[in-house]
Design a protein around this motif. Sequence first.
Motif, mmCIF file in Angstrom:
data_model
loop_
_atom_site.group_PDB
_atom_site.id
_atom_site.type_symbol
_atom_site.label_atom_id
_atom_site.label_comp_id
_atom_site.label_asym_id
_atom_site.label_seq_id
_atom_site.Cartn_x
_atom_site.Cartn_y
_atom_site.Cartn_z
ATOM 1 N N TYR A 198 0.731 -1.262 -0.018
ATOM 2 C CA TYR A 198 -0.046 0.063 -0.104
ATOM 3 C C TYR A 198 0.833 1.155 -0.070
ATOM 4 C CZ TYR A 198 -3.550 3.505 1.473
ATOM 5 O OH TYR A 198 -4.624 4.539 1.557
ATOM 6 N N LYS A 199 1.762 1.227 0.874
ATOM 7 C CA LYS A 199 2.891 2.450 0.924
ATOM 8 C C LYS A 199 3.421 2.674 -0.455
ATOM 9 C CE LYS A 199 3.905 2.140 5.618
ATOM 10 N NZ LYS A 199 5.088 1.974 6.597
ATOM 11 N N THR A 200 3.960 1.630 -1.218
ATOM 12 C CA THR A 200 4.381 1.749 -2.599
ATOM 13 C C THR A 200 3.495 2.039 -3.489
ATOM 14 O OG1 THR A 200 5.941 0.104 -1.947
ATOM 15 C CG2 THR A 200 5.938 0.380 -4.372
ATOM 16 N N HIS A 201 2.209 1.503 -3.618
ATOM 17 C CA HIS A 201 1.422 1.519 -4.760
ATOM 18 C C HIS A 201 0.225 2.421 -4.424
ATOM 19 C CE1 HIS A 201 3.623 -1.317 -7.185
ATOM 20 N NE2 HIS A 201 3.412 -2.272 -6.195
ATOM 21 N N CYS A 202 -0.158 3.009 -3.283
ATOM 22 C CA CYS A 202 -1.507 3.308 -3.079
ATOM 23 C C CYS A 202 -1.486 4.729 -2.370
ATOM 24 C CB CYS A 202 -2.424 2.373 -2.416
ATOM 25 S SG CYS A 202 -2.266 0.753 -3.116
ATOM 26 N N VAL A 243 -7.320 -5.275 -11.977
ATOM 27 C CA VAL A 243 -7.579 -4.695 -13.272
ATOM 28 C C VAL A 243 -7.655 -3.471 -13.233
ATOM 29 C CG1 VAL A 243 -8.586 -6.897 -14.211
ATOM 30 C CG2 VAL A 243 -10.044 -5.204 -12.956
ATOM 31 N N ALA A 244 -7.555 -2.755 -11.921
ATOM 32 C CA ALA A 244 -7.959 -1.317 -11.990
ATOM 33 C C ALA A 244 -6.800 -0.482 -11.448
ATOM 34 C CB ALA A 244 -9.151 -0.948 -10.982
ATOM 35 N N MET A 245 -5.954 -1.053 -10.517
ATOM 36 C CA MET A 245 -4.793 -0.206 -9.817
ATOM 37 C C MET A 245 -3.409 -0.625 -10.291
ATOM 38 S SD MET A 245 -6.361 2.272 -8.147
ATOM 39 C CE MET A 245 -7.867 2.663 -9.099
ATOM 40 N N PRO A 246 -2.593 0.439 -10.130
ATOM 41 C CA PRO A 246 -2.658 1.694 -10.048
ATOM 42 C C PRO A 246 -3.230 2.310 -11.261
ATOM 43 C CG PRO A 246 -0.415 1.075 -9.759
ATOM 44 C CD PRO A 246 -0.989 -0.228 -9.995
ATOM 45 N N LEU A 247 -4.236 3.205 -11.140
ATOM 46 C CA LEU A 247 -5.055 3.822 -11.984
ATOM 47 C C LEU A 247 -4.270 4.326 -13.094
ATOM 48 C CD1 LEU A 247 -8.076 4.978 -12.485
ATOM 49 C CD2 LEU A 247 -7.042 7.161 -11.586
ATOM 50 N N GLY A 248 -4.822 3.612 -14.527
ATOM 51 C CA GLY A 248 -4.209 4.181 -15.696
ATOM 52 C C GLY A 248 -2.981 2.898 -16.073
ATOM 53 N N ASP A 249 -2.385 2.372 -15.083
ATOM 54 C CA ASP A 249 -1.540 1.145 -15.296
ATOM 55 C C ASP A 249 -1.503 0.343 -14.450
ATOM 56 O OD1 ASP A 249 0.965 0.166 -16.427
ATOM 57 O OD2 ASP A 249 2.168 1.299 -14.900
ATOM 58 N N PRO A 250 -2.570 -0.703 -14.354
ATOM 59 C CA PRO A 250 -2.715 -1.862 -13.472
ATOM 60 C C PRO A 250 -1.398 -2.810 -13.580
ATOM 61 C CG PRO A 250 -4.084 -1.799 -15.201
ATOM 62 C CD PRO A 250 -3.884 -0.412 -15.336
ATOM 63 N N LEU A 251 -0.747 -3.176 -12.775
ATOM 64 C CA LEU A 251 0.329 -3.859 -12.836
ATOM 65 C C LEU A 251 0.581 -4.882 -11.620
ATOM 66 C CD1 LEU A 251 2.164 -2.207 -10.538
ATOM 67 C CD2 LEU A 251 2.927 -0.766 -12.497
ATOM 68 N N LEU A 252 -0.284 -4.812 -10.644
ATOM 69 C CA LEU A 252 -0.106 -5.749 -9.705
ATOM 70 C C LEU A 252 -0.125 -7.076 -9.911
ATOM 71 C CD1 LEU A 252 -2.361 -3.949 -6.852
ATOM 72 C CD2 LEU A 252 -0.120 -3.889 -7.341
ATOM 73 N N SER A 257 -2.223 -8.108 -5.385
ATOM 74 C CA SER A 257 -3.784 -7.634 -5.231
ATOM 75 C C SER A 257 -4.537 -8.054 -4.009
ATOM 76 C CB SER A 257 -4.592 -7.974 -6.649
ATOM 77 O OG SER A 257 -3.853 -7.362 -7.686
ATOM 78 N N ALA A 258 -4.383 -9.277 -3.633
ATOM 79 C CA ALA A 258 -5.077 -9.849 -2.596
ATOM 80 C C ALA A 258 -4.442 -9.430 -1.295
ATOM 81 C CB ALA A 258 -4.691 -11.487 -2.472
ATOM 82 N N ASP A 259 -2.937 -9.255 -1.257
ATOM 83 C CA ASP A 259 -2.550 -8.667 -0.047
ATOM 84 C C ASP A 259 -2.896 -7.333 0.365
ATOM 85 O OD1 ASP A 259 -1.269 -10.859 0.189
ATOM 86 O OD2 ASP A 259 0.756 -10.389 -0.559
ATOM 87 N N ILE A 260 -2.885 -6.351 -0.628
ATOM 88 C CA ILE A 260 -3.622 -4.967 -0.572
ATOM 89 C C ILE A 260 -4.973 -5.028 -0.202
ATOM 90 C CG2 ILE A 260 -3.772 -2.729 -1.762
ATOM 91 C CD1 ILE A 260 -1.292 -3.273 -3.385
#
Length: 294
Positions: A198-202, A243-252, A257-260
């Motif tokens: 979360y700190k890195t991506h959100c 499929v949604a985040m990070p906005l405009g460039d989903p890369l998780l 995705s599950a952990d966040i």
Amino acid sequence: MIHRSMQALTGQERTEMIDKLAFTKPWSGILSLCFILAASLAVAQEEESRVPDSYPPGPLGKVVQLGEAMVLDTSKHPLSQPFVGNKLNCTSCHLEGGTDPQAGSFLGTASAYPAWSPRENRVITLEDRVLNCFMRSQNGTRPPVGSEVSVAITTYITWLSTGSKIQMNAEKSLGPRHLRMLNIDWKQANAERGKLLYKTHCLDCHGQDGEGTADGPPVWGNDSYNDGAGLSRVDKLGSWLKVAMPLGDPLLTDQESADIAAYINSHKRPHFKLEEHLPKAERLGEYNSQPSSN
């Protein structure tokens, strides 16, 4: 010829290609035929689920645009704001006003309704589905059936279903482009790993304490969705993040995705009590007619 873009072929050209392949060598013909059929289905779906080129003419087009405006700015639009109890907009989850093909897409959605809803244990209309989101995802009050808010938003979603084949959903109240759930072991979702991710991506967009910023909505706390919303489930939120985040460039990755999702949903949020989100009996529905000009 086989490697030519299927979108560049007309329906007649695709039919002729399939006919020709029927008389080629057996194995190569079968494999090529499978490719063509699969591509044709994908093209057909794309043609049926896309944003229309223009708004309808006259008053109908104005209502479509009104619905679009409320979807994009639900928490602040003067018509919808009284029914919203947090800082989320419809587009917070249904990205790009519902035109994103994967993240809460509205494309083709109206074609699935009326639909069976296991949660309500009855058949519901598209209007019901929209109004229920006000109670859960937006932690507010259900707008009256037939109200300007209700009619405009469902008209907008129906417009985004232009050209889609009607196929009512007998299993769930979901459209043809509904969120696809990740096929992972959700028991392995780890909130501690999610905190670091979360700190890195959100954090930059959603805040240190999930309070939201000018660039992203709140993701927990009183200004976010309540625990009756679909995204309050870790599997649902995790699949959406993929499929949604990070906005405009989903890369998780699936696991990230599950952990966040596990981390976000480990925080407190409003508790859903149905009776607190229903309007007074006299406001459950409205009849809004206008004097005829004829």
